[in-house]
Write a protein that holds these residues in place. Structure first.
Motif, PDB file in Angstrom:
ATOM      1  N   PRO A 224      37.823  25.719  21.104  1.00 16.27           N
ATOM      2  CA  PRO A 224      37.915  25.613  22.741  1.00 16.27           C
ATOM      3  C   PRO A 224      38.513  26.995  23.099  1.00 16.27           C
ATOM      4  O   PRO A 224      39.784  26.899  23.584  1.00 16.27           O
ATOM      5  N   LEU A 225      37.969  28.171  22.845  1.00 20.40           N
ATOM      6  CA  LEU A 225      38.666  29.289  23.164  1.00 20.40           C
ATOM      7  C   LEU A 225      38.025  29.702  24.772  1.00 20.40           C
ATOM      8  O   LEU A 225      36.744  29.520  24.766  1.00 20.40           O
ATOM      9  N   THR A 226      38.760  30.000  25.748  1.00 18.73           N
ATOM     10  CA  THR A 226      38.210  30.354  26.925  1.00 18.73           C
ATOM     11  C   THR A 226      38.273  31.882  26.881  1.00 18.73           C
ATOM     12  O   THR A 226      39.451  32.471  26.704  1.00 18.73           O
ATOM     13  N   LEU A 227      37.194  32.809  27.153  1.00 18.05           N
ATOM     14  CA  LEU A 227      37.517  34.053  27.137  1.00 18.05           C
ATOM     15  C   LEU A 227      37.445  34.721  28.742  1.00 18.05           C
ATOM     16  O   LEU A 227      36.699  34.348  29.445  1.00 18.05           O
ATOM     17  N   LYS A 228      38.560  35.403  29.033  1.00 17.81           N
ATOM     18  CA  LYS A 228      38.764  35.911  30.462  1.00 17.81           C
ATOM     19  C   LYS A 228      39.116  37.451  30.418  1.00 17.81           C
ATOM     20  O   LYS A 228      39.820  38.035  29.657  1.00 17.81           O
ATOM     21  N   ILE A 229      38.318  38.177  31.445  1.00 14.81           N
ATOM     22  CA  ILE A 229      38.443  39.606  31.513  1.00 14.81           C
ATOM     23  C   ILE A 229      39.072  39.586  32.974  1.00 14.81           C
ATOM     24  O   ILE A 229      38.770  39.139  33.721  1.00 14.81           O
ATOM     25  N   VAL A 230      40.304  40.196  32.872  1.00 15.17           N
ATOM     26  CA  VAL A 230      40.988  40.747  34.120  1.00 15.17           C
ATOM     27  C   VAL A 230      40.898  42.079  34.427  1.00 15.17           C
ATOM     28  O   VAL A 230      41.015  42.686  33.313  1.00 15.17           O
ATOM     29  N   LYS A 231      41.206  42.509  35.729  1.00 13.99           N
ATOM     30  CA  LYS A 231      40.960  43.778  36.117  1.00 13.99           C
ATOM     31  C   LYS A 231      42.184  44.045  37.221  1.00 13.99           C
ATOM     32  O   LYS A 231      42.572  43.084  38.082  1.00 13.99           O
ATOM     33  N   PRO A 232      42.595  45.407  37.259  1.00 15.86           N
ATOM     34  CA  PRO A 232      43.592  45.687  38.135  1.00 15.86           C
ATOM     35  C   PRO A 232      42.987  45.432  39.820  1.00 15.86           C
ATOM     36  O   PRO A 232      41.750  45.806  39.962  1.00 15.86           O
ATOM     37  N   LYS A 233      43.991  45.279  40.687  1.00 17.58           N
ATOM     38  CA  LYS A 233      43.464  44.922  42.017  1.00 17.58           C
ATOM     39  C   LYS A 233      42.895  46.422  42.560  1.00 17.58           C
ATOM     40  O   LYS A 233      43.559  47.445  41.891  1.00 17.58           O
ATOM     41  N   LEU A 234      41.962  46.632  43.325  1.00 15.68           N
ATOM     42  CA  LEU A 234      41.415  47.594  43.935  1.00 15.68           C
ATOM     43  C   LEU A 234      42.414  48.811  44.000  1.00 15.68           C
ATOM     44  O   LEU A 234      42.300  49.825  43.891  1.00 15.68           O
ATOM     45  N   GLU A 235      43.664  48.268  44.902  1.00 10.58           N
ATOM     46  CA  GLU A 235      44.463  49.249  45.306  1.00 10.58           C
ATOM     47  C   GLU A 235      45.326  50.129  44.362  1.00 10.58           C
ATOM     48  O   GLU A 235      45.713  50.875  44.387  1.00 10.58           O
ATOM     49  N   ASP A 236      45.223  49.242  43.036  1.00 11.42           N
ATOM     50  CA  ASP A 236      45.914  49.852  41.936  1.00 11.42           C
ATOM     51  C   ASP A 236      45.143  50.509  40.943  1.00 11.42           C
ATOM     52  O   ASP A 236      45.573  50.957  39.779  1.00 11.42           O
ATOM     53  N   ARG A 237      43.978  50.725  40.964  1.00 17.30           N
ATOM     54  CA  ARG A 237      43.016  51.168  39.919  1.00 17.30           C
ATOM     55  C   ARG A 237      43.436  52.673  39.999  1.00 17.30           C
ATOM     56  O   ARG A 237      43.781  53.227  40.998  1.00 17.30           O
ATOM     57  N   PHE A 238      43.132  53.324  38.881  1.00 16.20           N
ATOM     58  CA  PHE A 238      43.473  54.572  38.388  1.00 16.20           C
ATOM     59  C   PHE A 238      42.940  55.683  39.480  1.00 16.20           C
ATOM     60  O   PHE A 238      43.871  56.423  40.048  1.00 16.20           O
ATOM     61  N   PHE A 239      41.796  55.617  39.650  1.00 14.38           N
ATOM     62  CA  PHE A 239      41.241  56.582  40.632  1.00 14.38           C
ATOM     63  C   PHE A 239      41.359  56.294  41.955  1.00 14.38           C
ATOM     64  O   PHE A 239      41.648  57.355  42.783  1.00 14.38           O
ATOM     65  N   VAL A 240      41.945  55.285  42.237  1.00 11.02           N
ATOM     66  CA  VAL A 240      42.141  54.982  43.847  1.00 11.02           C
ATOM     67  C   VAL A 240      43.428  55.513  43.902  1.00 11.02           C
ATOM     68  O   VAL A 240      43.915  56.044  45.051  1.00 11.02           O
ATOM     69  N   LYS A 241      44.252  55.395  43.001  1.00  9.93           N
ATOM     70  CA  LYS A 241      45.703  55.918  43.135  1.00  9.93           C
ATOM     71  C   LYS A 241      45.685  57.525  43.094  1.00  9.93           C
ATOM     72  O   LYS A 241      46.315  58.122  44.026  1.00  9.93           O
ATOM     73  N   VAL A 242      44.644  58.079  42.296  1.00 12.84           N
ATOM     74  CA  VAL A 242      44.804  59.501  42.018  1.00 12.84           C
ATOM     75  C   VAL A 242      44.124  60.425  43.282  1.00 12.84           C
ATOM     76  O   VAL A 242      44.757  61.094  43.711  1.00 12.84           O
ATOM     77  N   ILE A 243      43.075  59.717  43.115  1.00 13.00           N
ATOM     78  CA  ILE A 243      41.926  60.508  44.309  1.00 13.00           C
ATOM     79  C   ILE A 243      42.289  60.032  45.644  1.00 13.00           C
ATOM     80  O   ILE A 243      42.228  60.756  46.556  1.00 13.00           O
TER      81      ILE A 243
END
Ligand code: SF4
Length: 351
Positions: A90-109
């Motif tokens: 009974p393992l549930t596999l989940k992939i989470v992602k940072p919210k758009l505003e916090d993504r690396f290139f949104v912050k840098v560029i």
């Protein structure tokens, strides 16, 4: 065949699983430690026939993970899901992602953040800690399983002794009284970890040979649900390819030497941007708080970075930025273009 230490750990995992109904979250990066822990949890659950609480395996895809590792993890998740179904684990596999505003290139560029340094390390919370935290914090209480080992490094030993509890396998979660960290492999030496990966046949989807091929040598992992401070998680195969916290990314250099030639363009981009971020010609004279000083990367500088990134993407053939991120970047440029503090050096030609 399980080694003695693995048999003992499997026993501990079973006992702890049965003890209460607090949900478990397994922090997984694809690295050797979290992989060996996941193998042991899988084997422990296989020996239990009454499943009374959710166990979720969590992977945080920051969007700037080493692409070789991300491909490996997504592939492993696909296979592991099928294996769990077949064996009724009974393992549930989940992939989470940072919210758009916090993504690396949104912050840098988009916002003009200089890429992270040891002094201005804005990334770990935004990219790795928060996406996982947001999910876990929905539960009243949670046990977070992490592949922390006491023999890993002096720094790790210091962190462990700061957070230790009466139970050798449990650590306090700083800043949270409702969650606790369970580290089943806390007593595993490096050699034990590799033996766990090699000699526990199941789950087959966690493939010893593939992990060994990615590593070639042992490196640290960027934290998934730990303190964001402490030593850098850069220079790790299981960190961001854009990491500029370390001056030189030896890990990626080694991977290129070992045949992953598609990473060469990414490696060059990383080296280029770690110099570019310090070029005062492309830095605004006002900080984001309005105070005069070394501010964000100018609009002109951000435009140069985006252009370079898109060229890198084209040459490498790897997907490095999403359309959604590019759209948000343009919106953020518009906001700065009408702000006197940040519109300086803005070129009109991109409008
Ligand atoms: S790998 Fe580097 S850039 Fe990525 S979160 Fe860790 S310190 Fe930040």
């Amino acid at each position: 065949m399980n080694s003695k230490i693995d048999q003992q750990v499997i026993k501990v995992i079973k006992k702890e699983y049965i003890k209460n109904d607090i949900p478990w979250y397994i922090g997984y990066s694809g690295g050797k430690d979290s992989s060996s822990m996941l193998k042991l949890v899988f084997n422990a659950l296989k020996q239990i026939d009454f499943f009374h609480k959710p166990v979720t395996v969590l992977y945080c895809d920051t969007g700037v993970e080493n692409p070789i590792v991300t491909t490996y993890v997504y592939d492993t998740f696909d296979k592991l899901k099928k294996e769990c179904e077949q064996l009724n684990i009974p393992l549930t596999l989940k992939i989470v992602k940072p919210k758009l505003e916090d993504r690396f290139f949104v912050k840098v560029i988009g916002r003009g953040y200089p890429t992270p340094t040891n002094i201005f390390r804005w990334c770990t919370d935004k990219l790795r800690i928060n996406p996982v935290k947001q999910l876990i914090d929905k539960d009243k209480k949670a046990v977070i399983l992490l592949g922390i080992r006491s023999s890993e490094s002096e720094q790790r030993d210091r962190t462990i002794s700061k957070h230790k509890t009466n139970n050798q396998y449990y650590l306090k979660q700083s800043g949270s009284s409702k969650n606790i960290i369970f580290s089943p492999i806390i007593n595993h030496a490096l050699e034990d970890v590799w033996l766990t990966l090699r000699y526990n046949e199941l789950p087959k989807s966690i493939d010893f040979e593939k992990i060994r091929a990615i590593y070639q040598d042992a490196e640290s992992e960027c934290p998934t649900y730990r303190e964001s401070k402490g030593s850098s998680c850069g220079n790790s195969r299981f960190g961001c390819w854009t990491c500029t916290v370390v001056r030189k990314d030896k890990s990626m250099g080694n991977m290129i030497e070992n045949g992953y030639s598609e990473l060469k363009e990414l490696y060059d981009f990383r080296n280029w941007i770690s110099e570019f971020r310090d070029n005062v010609k492309y830095r605004c004279s006002f900080r984001r708080n309005g105070v005069k000083g070394l501010g964000p990367i100018t609009l002109e500088g951000r435009k140069i970075i985006l252009k370079k990134l898109l060229i890198t993407e084209k040459i490498s053939g790897l997907n490095l930025i999403s359309q959604e991120e590019i759209k948000r970047i343009y919106e953020l440029w518009e906001i700065d273009r009408i702000n006197d503090n940040y519109s300086e050096n803005a070129l009109q030609q991109w409008l």
